[in-house]
Design a protein around this motif. Structure first.
Motif, PDB file in Angstrom:
ATOM      1  N   ASN A 164      -1.255   4.384 -16.298  1.00  0.00           N
ATOM      2  CA  ASN A 164      -2.931   5.252 -16.341  1.00  0.00           C
ATOM      3  C   ASN A 164      -3.107   6.022 -15.262  1.00  0.00           C
ATOM      4  OD1 ASN A 164      -5.238   6.098 -16.544  1.00  0.00           O
ATOM      5  ND2 ASN A 164      -6.163   5.304 -18.525  1.00  0.00           N
ATOM      6  N   ARG A 165      -3.002   7.412 -15.070  1.00  0.00           N
ATOM      7  CA  ARG A 165      -3.047   7.404 -13.559  1.00  0.00           C
ATOM      8  C   ARG A 165      -4.395   7.027 -13.244  1.00  0.00           C
ATOM      9  NH1 ARG A 165       0.467   5.950 -10.922  1.00  0.00           N
ATOM     10  NH2 ARG A 165       2.696   6.195 -11.277  1.00  0.00           N
ATOM     11  N   THR A 166      -5.840   7.673 -14.190  1.00  0.00           N
ATOM     12  CA  THR A 166      -6.430   7.838 -13.890  1.00  0.00           C
ATOM     13  C   THR A 166      -8.127   7.121 -14.089  1.00  0.00           C
ATOM     14  OG1 THR A 166      -7.511   8.702 -16.117  1.00  0.00           O
ATOM     15  CG2 THR A 166      -6.921  10.495 -15.356  1.00  0.00           C
TER      16      THR A 166
ATOM     17  N   PRO B   1       1.106  -1.419   0.005  1.00  0.00           N
ATOM     18  CA  PRO B   1      -0.087  -0.281  -0.207  1.00  0.00           C
ATOM     19  C   PRO B   1       0.595   1.666   0.498  1.00  0.00           C
ATOM     20  CG  PRO B   1       0.197  -1.255   2.364  1.00  0.00           C
ATOM     21  CD  PRO B   1       0.635  -1.662   1.330  1.00  0.00           C
ATOM     22  N   GLU B   2       0.883   2.112  -0.931  1.00  0.00           N
ATOM     23  CA  GLU B   2       1.244   3.527  -0.986  1.00  0.00           C
ATOM     24  C   GLU B   2       0.380   4.301  -0.243  1.00  0.00           C
ATOM     25  OE1 GLU B   2       2.785   4.187  -5.289  1.00  0.00           O
ATOM     26  OE2 GLU B   2       1.332   2.597  -5.579  1.00  0.00           O
ATOM     27  N   GLN B   3       1.516   5.055   0.765  1.00  0.00           N
ATOM     28  CA  GLN B   3       0.377   5.244   2.055  1.00  0.00           C
ATOM     29  C   GLN B   3       0.144   7.309   2.139  1.00  0.00           C
ATOM     30  OE1 GLN B   3      -2.205   5.147   5.144  1.00  0.00           O
ATOM     31  NE2 GLN B   3      -2.062   6.973   4.703  1.00  0.00           N
TER      32      GLN B   3
ATOM     33  N   LYS C   2      -5.192   5.390  -1.280  1.00  0.00           N
ATOM     34  CA  LYS C   2      -4.135   4.301  -0.979  1.00  0.00           C
ATOM     35  C   LYS C   2      -3.540   3.687  -1.596  1.00  0.00           C
ATOM     36  CE  LYS C   2      -4.527   3.483   3.338  1.00  0.00           C
ATOM     37  NZ  LYS C   2      -4.105   3.362   4.736  1.00  0.00           N
ATOM     38  N   HIS C   3      -2.885   3.842  -2.462  1.00  0.00           N
ATOM     39  CA  HIS C   3      -2.613   2.987  -3.728  1.00  0.00           C
ATOM     40  C   HIS C   3      -2.775   1.220  -3.274  1.00  0.00           C
ATOM     41  CE1 HIS C   3      -1.878   5.881  -7.278  1.00  0.00           C
ATOM     42  NE2 HIS C   3      -3.645   6.143  -5.903  1.00  0.00           N
ATOM     43  N   ASN C   4      -3.848   0.773  -4.025  1.00  0.00           N
ATOM     44  CA  ASN C   4      -3.597  -0.936  -3.236  1.00  0.00           C
ATOM     45  C   ASN C   4      -2.867  -1.816  -3.895  1.00  0.00           C
ATOM     46  OD1 ASN C   4      -4.538  -2.412  -0.825  1.00  0.00           O
ATOM     47  ND2 ASN C   4      -4.651  -3.883  -2.182  1.00  0.00           N
TER      48      ASN C   4
ATOM     49  N   PHE D  75      -1.971  -5.699  -9.723  1.00  0.00           N
ATOM     50  CA  PHE D  75      -2.969  -4.627  -9.936  1.00  0.00           C
ATOM     51  C   PHE D  75      -2.744  -3.837  -8.891  1.00  0.00           C
ATOM     52  CE2 PHE D  75      -4.828  -8.433 -12.922  1.00  0.00           C
ATOM     53  CZ  PHE D  75      -5.432  -6.908 -14.005  1.00  0.00           C
ATOM     54  N   GLU D  76      -3.244  -2.154  -9.142  1.00  0.00           N
ATOM     55  CA  GLU D  76      -3.392  -1.220  -8.416  1.00  0.00           C
ATOM     56  C   GLU D  76      -4.774  -0.757  -8.417  1.00  0.00           C
ATOM     57  OE1 GLU D  76       0.473   1.202  -9.697  1.00  0.00           O
ATOM     58  OE2 GLU D  76      -0.855   2.620  -7.804  1.00  0.00           O
ATOM     59  N   PHE D  77      -5.311  -1.295  -6.664  1.00  0.00           N
ATOM     60  CA  PHE D  77      -6.283  -0.474  -6.373  1.00  0.00           C
ATOM     61  C   PHE D  77      -6.563   0.818  -6.175  1.00  0.00           C
ATOM     62  CE2 PHE D  77     -10.396  -1.582  -4.174  1.00  0.00           C
ATOM     63  CZ  PHE D  77     -11.072  -0.246  -4.612  1.00  0.00           C
TER      64      PHE D  77
HETATM   65 MG    MG Z   1       2.007   3.773  -7.999  1.00  0.00          MG
END
Ligand code: MG
Ligand code: ADP
Length: 703
Positions: free
Chosen positions: A443-445, A200-202, A327-329, A455-457
């Motif tokens: 794709n950041r959107t 996770p990116e906080q 928070k990118h999961n 996968f990045e949720f």
């Molecule tokens: Mg990321």
């Protein structure tokens, strides 16, 4: 200069990890415990006694006086009750430090004050915490001294989950079982266990503590409820990845050290898009450990900020008008022998196992988009999702050019013959090294993006636990795997059957793939045409938990019973209503006791000035105009305040649960916006010296 840090020496130094256990536990006990950790074998009390004793001795060496069963009730944060190790004094008045296996394995906090959503009446206070030995115990050092923290699950007397961890662990079992089934079909006989990996990116904001303390809205609600935009926001994009200021750098250094000691792999740090916004990402870990570590990260950010005269805001939207925090999961599935099921390889079109996994994930996400959306629902997150910043409230999947091309080949011709490759990056500068490009841009959107081998949720809120998104992900993917295995295990010709199944899933669920701009209005229309749900608020998201589809799914894998799901929906409604209620009351308090009195004083200054100027024989038209304008806005403010106050009181008459949550969403929130409007205008007119709180500029730029 700062002192030298030996990272490898401090890393994990406060964790009762595998190395410590191996060193300190008798061989037989260590082996028993490993069996429990790896195979879920039950632990007998005699073994637990030995472990508890060694754990206590180790913790005492680290200075610990207390232990706590550390758990994650449905409040979104962690809870703990501390007990010291001391036993009753003996006849000489001396105490011993003791800790038994029973105390390690089971705790009984008085559970009546934690949300249970009707699972337990207040008089049925019993709740149990049970040691989760798959997440290592650790010693936390803070102002309370040193405490041995034992990660635990929290359940009611009747065995229902009252926490985040229990369903997560259940979902991990589901994905383990179904992934192994799938792997066996492809001839894999070596992998014994499959676990979801999560990184996770906080994101968070830092503000000056003294200024924070001057804002009741930040204190009570974690976000600003009033505030005019500063002259400069994030339009220059000069904060993103910008130079980290010294005060912040000192803070980050200490955060890293604290986290490393606790075995949290703090890895990446940088400034984020908005002023005063930052990000911290660890190296990914097993889902269960990642969830616990994320809680430790949030707590550590808060604690260290405090030591540096700062305050850390974890709220999803501390400031209107600038980017919020998420928070990118990052999520993937890995076997114990190191195979990542989401690794496409160089030629994904030939990787049938990967294509089946991918097709199953598309199916899972399309079928249960409502559940995924719900798992990211949080009161603060309503300000982000669908509000023209990352990401939209519509769930879609970004695959990137390479995979989308493979998928298209499969759907249109029935077979894929090639994969696009990245090639070399053309920089136009000969002295720069050759850099190979990824096969796909970013794709950041996109709310759910394939990023290479995971996968990045991206919908998850910054303040929220990542337990429920991962519980949902694990379960829906497990279900898709199970359904695929049901078909393939019966198939006579496996190769043809798997080929057909991939094509079928891709065709049926291709509507979930979207590689374009998720922020554009055109996408909202297109998604509607495709029949994808666009669930705009938490209140609208909650019903997904209790649909027949959800109940059938979660009961099938033993992740939630219907009763547990209903209770969770209740808790969510209640949390929503309470949070908005507190915000409304805070606005009423600030407007009535701080803002209106300040404006009244200012109008007096203006009126006195008008009189003095006129007495001196000069014209006072401008001053008079300002007075009129200010008084007009003051009247608007008072009227809006009265309306909000009335509506807030009326909330007492609304039935609790969904009705009350909807009342706050539909009726109270618009009234809050109405009050904010004249106040933000007044802030731009009233003498700054007289405005009763720091401005957005003060908070974001003077850290
Ligand atoms: Mg990321
Ligand atoms: P990106 O550039 O795609 O955002 P990063 O390398 O910055 O990726 O990683 C973001 C987060 O994703 C980190 O926490 C990282 O450990 C995690 N991560 C990387 N690979 C995986 C994986 N296979 N499964 C789960 N998380 C992963």
């Amino acid at each position: 200069m700062s002192e030298f840090i030996n990272v490898s020496e401090i890393f994990g130094s406060n964790v009762f990890n595998d190395a410590v256990m191996q060193e300190r536990l008798p061989k037989k006990v260590y082996r028993e415990l490993k069996k429990t950790i790896e195979e879920g074998k039950e632990l007998d009390l005699a073994t637990a006694d030995v472990i508890a004793h060694e754990m206590k001795e180790w913790a005492i060496e680290k200075g610990a006086t207390h232990y706590t069963h550390w758990f994650q009730p449905l409040t979104g944060v962690t809870a703990e009750k501390h007990d010291s190790f001391i036993s009753a004094p003996d006849e000489n008045g001396k105490v011993l430090m003791s800790f038994s296996g029973k105390e390690l394995i089971k705790g009984e906090p008085d559970a009546s004050s934690f949300p249970s959503g009707g699972l337990r009446a207040t008089f049925e206070a019993r709740g149990y915490t049970a040691w989760d030995c798959t997440s290592p115990a650790f010693v936390r050092q803070d102002a309370a001294g040193a405490t041995l923290c034992i990660p635990t699950a929290f359940c009611s007397y009747t065995g229902e989950a009252l926490d985040q961890k229990t369903p997560l662990l259940r979902s991990m079992e589901a994905i383990n079982t179904q992934s192994l089934r799938l792997l066996r079909l492809f001839g894999n006989t070596s992998s014994k266990k499959v676990t979801p990996s999560v990184g996770p990116e906080q994101e968070y904001f830092l503000v000056d503590k003294a200024k924070y303390l001057m804002r009741k809205d930040l204190i009570y609600t974690g976000r600003t409820l009033f505030g005019a935009m500063p002259p400069k926001g994030q339009e220059l994009d000069d904060h993103y990845f910008g130079n980290i200021r010294q005060r912040i750098a000192a803070f980050m250094k200490e955060v890293n050290e604290e986290l490393w000691k606790l075995g949290v792999t703090a890895k990446t740090q940088h400034n984020e898009v908005a002023p005063a916004q930052h990000e911290l990402a660890p190296i990914y870990a097993e889902a269960n450990v990642a969830v616990d570590h994320n809680q430790i990260v949030m707590k550590t950010l808060k604690m260290v900020a405090c030591r540096h005269g700062l305050h850390c805001l974890l709220h999803e939207k501390p400031f209107a008008g600038v980017n919020g925090s998420g928070k990118h999961n990052n999520w993937s599935i890995t076997t114990d022998d190191g195979i990542n099921l989401l690794e496409p390889g160089v030629t994904p079109h030939e990787n049938v196992q990967f294509l089946l996994v991918l097709a199953c994930i598309l199916k899972a996400v399309d079928t249960h988009a409502d559940l995924l959306r719900e798992s990211a629902a949080d009161v603060g997150n309503d300000h982000r999702l669908g509000a023209n910043e990352a990401p939209p409230a519509i769930i879609s999947i970004f695959l990137g050019e390479q995979l989308e091309d493979v998928v298209e080949q499969l759907i249109s011709t029935g077979s894929a013959t090639h994969s696009l490759s990245g090639g070399k990056l053309q920089t136009g500068v000969r002295t720069l090294p050759d850099v190979t490009k990824d096969a796909t841009d970013r794709n950041r959107t996109s709310p759910f993006a394939f990023t290479g081998n995971k996968f990045e949720f991206r919908m998850v809120g910054s303040k929220d636990s990542i337990a429920s998104p991962n519980t949902v992900l694990n379960t829906i993917v497990a279900d898709a795997f199970a359904e695929a295995c049901d078909v393939l295990e019966q198939a006579e010709a496996f190769d043809t059957a798997v080929h057909d199944l991939i094509k079928q899933y891709l065709t049926e669920h291709q509507r979930i793939i979207f590689n374009g701009n998720g922020y554009a209005d055109a996408w909202v229309k297109e998604a509607e045409r495709r029949g994808l749900p666009n669930i705009k608020s938490m209140v609208d998201a909650i019903p997904a938990l209790t649909t027949e589809k959800a109940v059938t799914l979660f009961e099938k894998y033993g992740v939630f019973t219907e009763k547990e799901l209903k209770s969770r929906a209740e808790i969510q409604y209640e949390a929503y209503a309470k949070a908005i209620h507190i915000e409304a009351k805070t606005m009423i308090d600030m407007a009535g006791k701080q803002i209106i009195p300040a404006v009244v004083k200012y109008t007096k200054v203006l009126a006195d000035t008008v009189n003095a100027v006129l007495a001196a024989g000069a014209e006072a038209n401008v001053q008079l105009e300002l007075l009129h304008e200010t008084s007009g806005l003051l009247a608007d403010t008072k009227a809006a305040l009265e309306k909000l106050t009335k509506l807030e009181r009326q909330s007492e008459q609304v039935e609790e649960g969904e009705a009350l949550a909807r009342y706050f969403h539909d009726t109270v929130i618009p009234a809050m916006a109405q009050l904010r409007e004249p106040v933000d205008k007044l802030e731009m007119m009233v003498d700054k010296e007289m405005w009763p709180m720091p401005s957005y500029g003060d908070l974001m730029f003077e850290v």
